[in-house]
Write an enzyme that holds these catalytic residues in place. Structure first.
Site, PDB file in Angstrom:
ATOM      1  N   GLU A  67      13.983  20.072  40.930  1.00  0.00           N
ATOM      2  CA  GLU A  67      15.417  20.271  41.046  1.00  0.00           C
ATOM      3  C   GLU A  67      15.712  21.699  40.616  1.00  0.00           C
ATOM      4  O   GLU A  67      14.916  22.314  39.911  1.00  0.00           O
ATOM      5  CB  GLU A  67      16.178  19.261  40.191  1.00  0.00           C
ATOM      6  CG  GLU A  67      17.672  19.211  40.449  1.00  0.00           C
ATOM      7  CD  GLU A  67      18.012  19.045  41.919  1.00  0.00           C
ATOM      8  OE1 GLU A  67      18.305  20.094  42.555  1.00  0.00           O
ATOM      9  OE2 GLU A  67      17.964  17.916  42.428  1.00  0.00           O
ATOM     10  N   CYS A  72      17.613  14.950  45.783  1.00  0.00           N
ATOM     11  CA  CYS A  72      16.169  15.193  45.705  1.00  0.00           C
ATOM     12  C   CYS A  72      15.773  15.930  46.973  1.00  0.00           C
ATOM     13  O   CYS A  72      15.893  15.392  48.075  1.00  0.00           O
ATOM     14  CB  CYS A  72      15.400  13.885  45.584  1.00  0.00           C
ATOM     15  SG  CYS A  72      13.606  14.107  45.503  1.00  0.00           S
TER      16      CYS A  72
END
Length: 232
Positions: A105, A2
């Site tokens: 992402e 992340c």
């Protein structure tokens, strides 16, 4: 992993959602592109109450000689938390919630990395499992920092990336914040991929690639009919 996320939920809703007892003494504003080394809204417990505050994203261990190490420690793999000396003590003693309402992402496609926004279908904020630590420089500077715990991808995220942040349920949030819980095996057992059926994802603009861009354009779909492209 992340590497970027958002928190655009109004503060009063965040306070209610996470049962925060204090009125945070800092400026709270909507964030569309939160990046490592920046301050992130976090929740800790003193055993009786949940308290909200800011932590620097990128863990600086208490033993570190240089805070630059934080740039390398924005994430911690859930599977090996008890194997790494840096994280073992924090897993038992210094756990926190890192509040978000979506994360980004990058999907590898045709030799390019294209940004994707992932959020709850409900649009509600959620808690990512985090670890925190306190570092003090030789000059007496204090930095409270954190790392986001990651796990393997769920069915939705698998189409985008092989890792994702550990998103806790409301039940496991309480366990994670409970300072009396120190059983490492039990704590690791709750660090699972969040149910894919409760999440959705869609491509967004490449402006997200630069942390200098922090405005509503970051969450706009990249093109028509993209909202459901990962959700079939």
């Amino acid at each position: 992993m992340c590497g970027r996320f958002t928190l655009i939920t109004p503060l009063d809703q965040v306070i209610e959602r996470f049962s925060i007892s204090n009125t945070p003494e800092f400026e709270y504003y909507t964030r569309y592109n939160i990046a490592p080394s920046q301050s992130v809204f976090s929740v800790v417990s003193d055993g009786n109450e949940n308290r909200g505050g800011m932590l620097r994203w990128g863990l600086i261990p208490s033993w570190a000689k240089d805070p630059v190490i934080g740039y390398k420690m924005i994430n911690a793999r859930s599977e090996t938390l008890d194997e790494k000396p840096t994280f073992r003590r924090l897993l038992s003693e210094r756990r926190c919630l890192i509040v978000a309402d979506s994360f980004y992402e990058w999907k590898q496609e045709n030799n390019q990395k294209k940004p994707v926004r992932i959020r709850m279908k409900s649009g509600e904020p959620y808690a990512m499992a985090g670890l925190w630590d306190h570092w003090r420089s030789q000059d007496g500077e204090d930095i409270y920092s954190c790392t986001i715990v990651t796990t393997s991808s769920n069915q939705l995220m698998h189409k985008i990336h092989h890792r994702m942040p550990v998103i806790l349920t409301e039940e496991t949030e309480k366990v994670w914040l409970d300072r009396s819980v120190r059983d490492v095996d039990y704590l690791k057992s709750i660090l699972n991929p969040f149910p894919a059926e409760e999440m959705e994802a869609y491509p967004v603009s490449a402006i997200v690639n630069s942390a200098k861009n922090d405005d509503p354009r970051c969450i706009e779909p990249a093109g028509p009919d993209t909202e459901t492209s990962f959700n079939d």
